[in-house]
Design a protein around this motif. Structure first.
Motif, short mmCIF file in Angstrom:
data_model
loop_
_atom_site.label_atom_id
_atom_site.label_comp_id
_atom_site.label_asym_id
_atom_site.label_seq_id
_atom_site.Cartn_x
_atom_site.Cartn_y
_atom_site.Cartn_z
N UNK A 169 -89.92 28.94 -63.73
CA UNK A 169 -90.12 29.50 -65.23
C UNK A 169 -88.95 30.09 -65.76
N UNK A 170 -87.93 29.77 -65.15
CA UNK A 170 -86.68 29.77 -66.25
C UNK A 170 -86.19 31.46 -65.90
N UNK A 171 -86.51 32.20 -64.92
CA UNK A 171 -86.13 33.49 -64.56
C UNK A 171 -86.18 33.89 -63.43
N UNK A 172 -86.72 33.22 -62.45
CA UNK A 172 -86.69 33.75 -60.93
C UNK A 172 -86.34 32.85 -60.26
N UNK A 173 -85.57 33.02 -59.00
CA UNK A 173 -84.91 32.28 -58.00
C UNK A 173 -85.60 32.97 -56.83
N UNK A 174 -86.28 32.11 -55.95
CA UNK A 174 -87.17 32.63 -54.73
C UNK A 174 -86.41 31.84 -53.45
N UNK A 175 -86.28 32.70 -52.31
CA UNK A 175 -85.63 32.21 -51.25
C UNK A 175 -86.47 32.35 -50.23
N UNK A 176 -86.97 31.13 -49.41
CA UNK A 176 -87.70 31.19 -48.18
C UNK A 176 -86.92 30.60 -46.73
N UNK A 177 -87.40 31.24 -45.89
CA UNK A 177 -86.60 30.92 -44.62
C UNK A 177 -87.09 29.53 -44.24
N UNK A 178 -86.39 28.79 -43.73
CA UNK A 178 -86.67 27.29 -43.53
C UNK A 178 -87.49 27.28 -42.10
N UNK A 179 -87.05 28.04 -41.27
CA UNK A 179 -87.84 28.06 -40.03
C UNK A 179 -89.12 28.41 -40.00
N UNK A 180 -89.45 29.63 -40.52
CA UNK A 180 -90.73 30.09 -40.57
C UNK A 180 -91.58 30.22 -42.09
N UNK A 181 -91.01 29.82 -43.03
CA UNK A 181 -91.48 29.97 -44.49
C UNK A 181 -91.79 31.28 -45.03
N UNK A 182 -91.34 32.44 -44.29
CA UNK A 182 -91.40 33.79 -44.72
C UNK A 182 -90.52 34.01 -46.21
N UNK A 183 -90.91 34.60 -46.98
CA UNK A 183 -90.13 34.99 -48.14
C UNK A 183 -88.85 35.94 -47.50
N UNK A 184 -87.55 35.71 -48.16
CA UNK A 184 -86.52 36.38 -48.03
C UNK A 184 -85.76 37.02 -48.98
N UNK A 185 -85.89 36.74 -50.08
CA UNK A 185 -85.56 37.45 -51.40
C UNK A 185 -85.90 36.83 -52.55
N UNK A 186 -85.96 37.30 -53.62
CA UNK A 186 -86.08 36.73 -55.10
C UNK A 186 -85.16 37.43 -55.90
N UNK A 187 -84.40 36.72 -57.04
CA UNK A 187 -83.54 37.36 -57.74
C UNK A 187 -84.24 37.01 -59.40
N UNK A 188 -84.06 37.90 -60.17
CA UNK A 188 -84.48 37.63 -61.42
C UNK A 188 -83.25 37.49 -62.48
N UNK A 189 -83.16 36.21 -62.98
CA UNK A 189 -82.01 35.78 -63.76
C UNK A 189 -81.83 36.04 -65.10
N UNK A 190 -82.66 37.17 -65.56
CA UNK A 190 -82.79 37.64 -66.93
C UNK A 190 -81.61 38.70 -67.21
N UNK A 191 -81.79 39.36 -68.16
CA UNK A 191 -80.80 40.61 -68.39
C UNK A 191 -80.85 41.77 -67.21
N UNK A 192 -81.98 41.89 -66.44
CA UNK A 192 -81.71 42.79 -65.67
C UNK A 192 -81.09 42.63 -64.41
N UNK A 193 -81.12 41.19 -63.95
CA UNK A 193 -80.16 41.03 -62.77
C UNK A 193 -80.90 41.42 -61.47
N UNK A 194 -82.18 41.83 -61.61
CA UNK A 194 -82.84 42.65 -60.35
C UNK A 194 -82.58 41.50 -59.21
#
Length: 230
Positions: free
Chosen positions: A146-171
């Protein structure tokens, strides 16, 4: 003569098989699909906003206990700011109602969307696969959504690892632990009495402000617009 013809037929067949195998080897494989969230899980998230002055009016370091309960269509973020004895509750319901409260104050917000479904990353406007990278020493698949989140998933297990918001908040939120099947007891989901004031105190309660720090939760709400409606 018959032997020669038979040999030629065998050679031709072998050449066809080799060519087919070569074609299959060179054909690009389809990108991986994101793993759907389990119906029930508990994750501990670490959020660091010290480098992003625009991101929050609240303390920049926080731990969040995320309880996802899709069967009951509810989601809870229990936010603990650094050295704060009073946690902040963010209780989201699928009808779009969200309660933000601590021990003394409460705010109710209503959104046009409810809780993210388990397939939010692949549903609706599907996420774009961005490749693989190592973050925190963990090999991950990476998707943008959706143009504002980057989502990281572990290759080996499929577990979520982190997500970054790429808007002005930079969360940036990092998954520190992840437990599938964990259910939070019902009493923890109930908004307290001061979220439901009587008429005499209603105006005063409306003016109270809950300490903020829920930008990530609000941004995730936006993702529900692009997810499949359940």
């Amino acid at each position: 003569m018959a032997f020669t013809r038979h040999l030629l037929l065998l050679l031709a067949a072998a050449a066809t098989i080799t060519a087919t195998a070569a074609t299959d080897d060179t054909a690009p494989s389809p990108p991986p699909s994101p793993t759907p969230w389990p119906d029930l899980f508990h994750a501990v998230l670490f959020t660091n906003l010290t480098n992003y002055s625009m991101a929050s009016t609240g303390p920049p370091l926080r731990l969040t206990d995320l309880y996802y309960d899709w069967p009951r269509r509810r989601n809870l973020n229990l936010v603990r700011h650094q050295l704060s004895p009073d946690p902040l509750y963010d209780v989201e319901w699928n009808n779009g109602t969200t309660f933000y409260f601590d021990s003394s104050s409460c705010r109710v917000e209503r959104f046009d969307v409810g809780v993210l479904p388990p397939t939010w990353l692949s549903g609706g406007a599907a996420a774009e696969y961005m490749g693989r990278c190592v973050t925190g020493g963990i090999d991950c698949h990476v998707w943008g959504k959706a143009g504002f989140i980057v989502y990281y998933e572990e290759v080996a297990t499929g577990r979520p690892v982190r997500w970054d918001f790429i808007d002005v908040t930079g969360i940036q939120q990092f998954v520190m632990s992840y437990e599938v099947g964990v259910v939070l007891e019902d009493s923890q989901w109930q908004a307290p009495a001061h979220c439901f004031p009587d008429e005499e105190n209603e105006q005063d309660t409306k003016e109270e402000e809950v300490a903020d720090g829920l930008e990530a939760a609000r941004l995730l709400k936006k993702l529900a617009d692009a997810a499949i409606a359940f």
